[in-house]
Design an enzyme around this catalytic site. Structure first.
Site, mmCIF file in Angstrom:
data_model
loop_
_atom_site.group_PDB
_atom_site.id
_atom_site.type_symbol
_atom_site.label_atom_id
_atom_site.label_comp_id
_atom_site.label_asym_id
_atom_site.label_seq_id
_atom_site.Cartn_x
_atom_site.Cartn_y
_atom_site.Cartn_z
ATOM 1 N N TYR A 116 -7.486 7.218 -7.523
ATOM 2 C CA TYR A 116 -6.214 7.154 -7.423
ATOM 3 C C TYR A 116 -5.746 6.217 -8.563
ATOM 4 O O TYR A 116 -5.093 6.496 -9.667
ATOM 5 C CB TYR A 116 -5.597 6.726 -6.093
ATOM 6 C CG TYR A 116 -4.532 6.104 -6.222
ATOM 7 C CD1 TYR A 116 -3.184 7.079 -6.669
ATOM 8 C CD2 TYR A 116 -4.043 4.982 -6.195
ATOM 9 C CE1 TYR A 116 -1.692 6.309 -6.721
ATOM 10 C CE2 TYR A 116 -2.678 4.204 -6.500
ATOM 11 C CZ TYR A 116 -1.528 5.124 -6.517
ATOM 12 O OH TYR A 116 -0.330 4.639 -7.082
ATOM 13 N N ARG A 142 -11.840 -3.720 5.069
ATOM 14 C CA ARG A 142 -11.751 -2.343 4.374
ATOM 15 C C ARG A 142 -12.355 -2.188 3.241
ATOM 16 O O ARG A 142 -11.957 -3.046 2.330
ATOM 17 C CB ARG A 142 -10.345 -1.935 4.269
ATOM 18 C CG ARG A 142 -9.998 -0.573 3.949
ATOM 19 C CD ARG A 142 -8.404 0.135 4.045
ATOM 20 N NE ARG A 142 -7.558 -0.816 3.123
ATOM 21 C CZ ARG A 142 -6.447 -0.604 3.116
ATOM 22 N NH1 ARG A 142 -5.872 0.203 3.870
ATOM 23 N NH2 ARG A 142 -5.526 -1.415 2.194
HETATM 24 C C1 WQD Z 1 -2.112 -4.391 2.441
HETATM 25 C C2 WQD Z 1 -2.943 -5.549 3.138
HETATM 26 C C3 WQD Z 1 -5.237 -4.617 3.692
HETATM 27 C C4 WQD Z 1 -3.450 -1.850 6.529
HETATM 28 C C5 WQD Z 1 -2.658 0.180 -1.749
HETATM 29 C C6 WQD Z 1 -3.129 0.687 -3.133
HETATM 30 C C7 WQD Z 1 -1.776 0.569 -4.075
HETATM 31 C C8 WQD Z 1 -0.430 1.144 -3.470
HETATM 32 C C9 WQD Z 1 -0.315 0.761 -2.241
HETATM 33 C C10 WQD Z 1 0.101 3.532 -3.590
HETATM 34 C C11 WQD Z 1 -4.330 -5.515 2.685
HETATM 35 C C12 WQD Z 1 -4.214 -5.012 5.170
HETATM 36 C C13 WQD Z 1 -3.628 -2.595 5.533
HETATM 37 C C14 WQD Z 1 -3.980 -1.906 7.978
HETATM 38 C C15 WQD Z 1 -4.615 -4.321 7.298
HETATM 39 N N1 WQD Z 1 -0.591 2.457 -3.336
HETATM 40 N N2 WQD Z 1 -4.288 -3.819 5.929
HETATM 41 N N3 WQD Z 1 -4.557 -3.108 8.117
HETATM 42 O O1 WQD Z 1 -4.390 -1.746 -0.488
HETATM 43 O O2 WQD Z 1 -2.689 -3.559 -1.295
HETATM 44 O O3 WQD Z 1 -2.344 -1.349 -1.938
HETATM 45 O O4 WQD Z 1 -1.396 0.996 -1.362
HETATM 46 O O5 WQD Z 1 0.765 4.448 -3.920
HETATM 47 O O6 WQD Z 1 -2.218 1.276 -5.244
HETATM 48 O O7 WQD Z 1 -4.331 0.176 -3.570
HETATM 49 O O8 WQD Z 1 -1.782 -1.912 0.498
HETATM 50 O O9 WQD Z 1 -0.581 -1.818 2.524
HETATM 51 O O10 WQD Z 1 -2.987 -0.735 2.396
HETATM 52 O O11 WQD Z 1 -2.936 -3.314 2.396
HETATM 53 O O12 WQD Z 1 -4.886 -5.254 7.641
HETATM 54 O O13 WQD Z 1 -3.953 -1.112 8.853
HETATM 55 O O14 WQD Z 1 -3.043 -5.160 4.702
HETATM 56 O O15 WQD Z 1 -6.387 -5.190 4.016
HETATM 57 O O16 WQD Z 1 -4.896 -6.840 2.723
HETATM 58 P P1 WQD Z 1 -2.954 -2.419 -0.759
HETATM 59 P P2 WQD Z 1 -2.113 -1.769 1.902
#
Ligand code: WQD
Length: 338
Positions: free
Chosen positions: A149, A292
């Site tokens: 992605y 993760r």
């Molecule tokens: C945020 C924080 C997780 C889920 C991703 C893509 C980015 C964009 C948005 C889209 C992290 C933690 C998450 C959960 C958790 N993509 N977490 N429990 O990974 O920063 O970004 O999504 O179009 O390109 O990389 O966002 O919201 O998944 O995670 O603890 O159930 O929350 O580990 O620290 P991320 P996220």
């Protein structure tokens, strides 16, 4: 003026659509509804007056794009259409390269054929990969995105940079989003993930509304103040207004431009949970889980360039984002199916 919004029925696209209508623009939406909802378009039109024409179709369909440009006096394109599930992209990379890269190339070709050279592209902070130094500026070295992605978005950035270098008629704004969250304050439109939400705030919202038992916190041993991951959450309305500012700037600035759209502040997972608990006024069930794969410890923007060039800055903080997201979720527990 008339603007083409690809992916205008999606989460970010629908909020941008509303802002475009409020600014007096006529909008043509192209969406295949694979991840967006026709109901979002109906609801936006209940919130704002203005002219919306909807085309149901695929951005890889060159003949369809040709018809759309022939039919409407489009002056600018805001390009949201694409696949965005990080985990799914690892399992099915070809779909991501086909839709995100192939679709963008097809769109750019159709634009050039129609003599439309103003384009705003949805990119992501994922192009920075894993970085030690925060905040991230547009000149930070690009990292290796941790998923197909992220790679697909970086490739499109490169395609558009090459296009601008080859042909001076192009004006391209690449917007690198940090972590969009929140909803329009009416509670009428918002994020409606298909299947299990991959992102923190939508997942936490579904726990709060009773659709899922508890939130998993992915790791508390990161080198951050409370050990959980830190991100720059940006209100979708701030993000939407950033698109309008970029589109206006491009009217008299040719070439390839990159802007971070973030707040400049990082919040940890535990801060988000505490914020959620303030909004719902009760504890949010959560448990600690392993890290993760592919996650980074921290990621936040230096948004100074957007402030200088566009006069844009995010004005809404985490509490407002969570309150607005919760209003949407509470009023629409099953999203647009409610
Ligand atoms: C945020 C924080 C997780 C889920 C991703 C893509 C980015 C964009 C948005 C889209 C992290 C933690 C998450 C959960 C958790 N993509 N977490 N429990 O990974 O920063 O970004 O999504 O179009 O390109 O990389 O966002 O919201 O998944 O995670 O603890 O159930 O929350 O580990 O620290 P991320 P996220």
């Amino acid at each position: 003026m008339t603007i083409l919004l690809t992916g205008g029925a999606g989460y970010i696209g629908s909020h941008v659509l509303l802002c475009c209508l409020e600014a007096g623009h006529a909008v043509v939406v192209l969406d295949d509804f694979s991840n967006g909802s026709p109901e979002a378009l109906t609801r936006v039109q209940g919130l704002a007056d203005g002219q919306v024409t909807t085309w149901h179709g695929d951005i890889r369909d060159a003949a369809l794009l040709e018809r759309i440009f022939a039919r409407h006096p489009i002056e600018a394109v805001l390009h949201f259409a694409g696949l965005k599930a990080v985990g799914e992209s690892v399992a099915n990379p070809l779909a991501y390269y086909d839709v995100n890269v192939g679709g963008s190339v097809t769109l750019a070709r159709a634009m050039a054929a129609a003599g439309v050279f103003r384009l705003v592209f949805s990119s992501t902070a994922a192009v920075y990969g894993d970085q030690a130094q925060m905040p991230l500026t547009e000149t930070s070295a690009l990292g290796q995105p941790s998923s197909p992605y992220g790679c697909s978005k970086l490739m499109v950035e490169q395609v558009l940079a090459d296009l601008c270098a080859a042909d001076p008629r192009w004006s391209v704004g690449v917007l690198r989003y940090f972590n969009p969250a929140g909803a329009h304050p009416s509670g009428r439109i918002g994020e409606d993930p298909r299947g299990v939400p991959a992102n923190l705030i939508p997942y936490a919202m579904q726990v709060a509304v009773g659709r899922r038992p508890e939130l998993a916190v992915f790791g508390n041993d990161y080198p951050t103040p409370d050990g959980t991951g830190m991100r720059d959450y940006i209100h979708v309305m701030d993000l939407a207004l950033g698109h309008l500012a970029a589109m206006e700037h491009l009217a008299d600035h040719t070439g390839h431009h990159i802007w971070n759209l973030g707040t400049g502040r990082g919040h940890s997972v535990l801060e988000v949970i505490r914020g959620m608990e303030r909004v719902i006024n009760r504890p949010l069930p959560w448990k600690l889980a392993p890290r993760r794969p592919g996650d980074t410890a921290q990621c936040w923007a230096d948004p100074a360039r957007a402030a200088t060039d566009l006069g844009w800055r995010a004005t809404r903080g985490l509490d407002e984002m969570l309150a607005d997201h919760w209003r949407w979720q509470a009023q629409n527990p099953e999203g647009y199916q409610s």
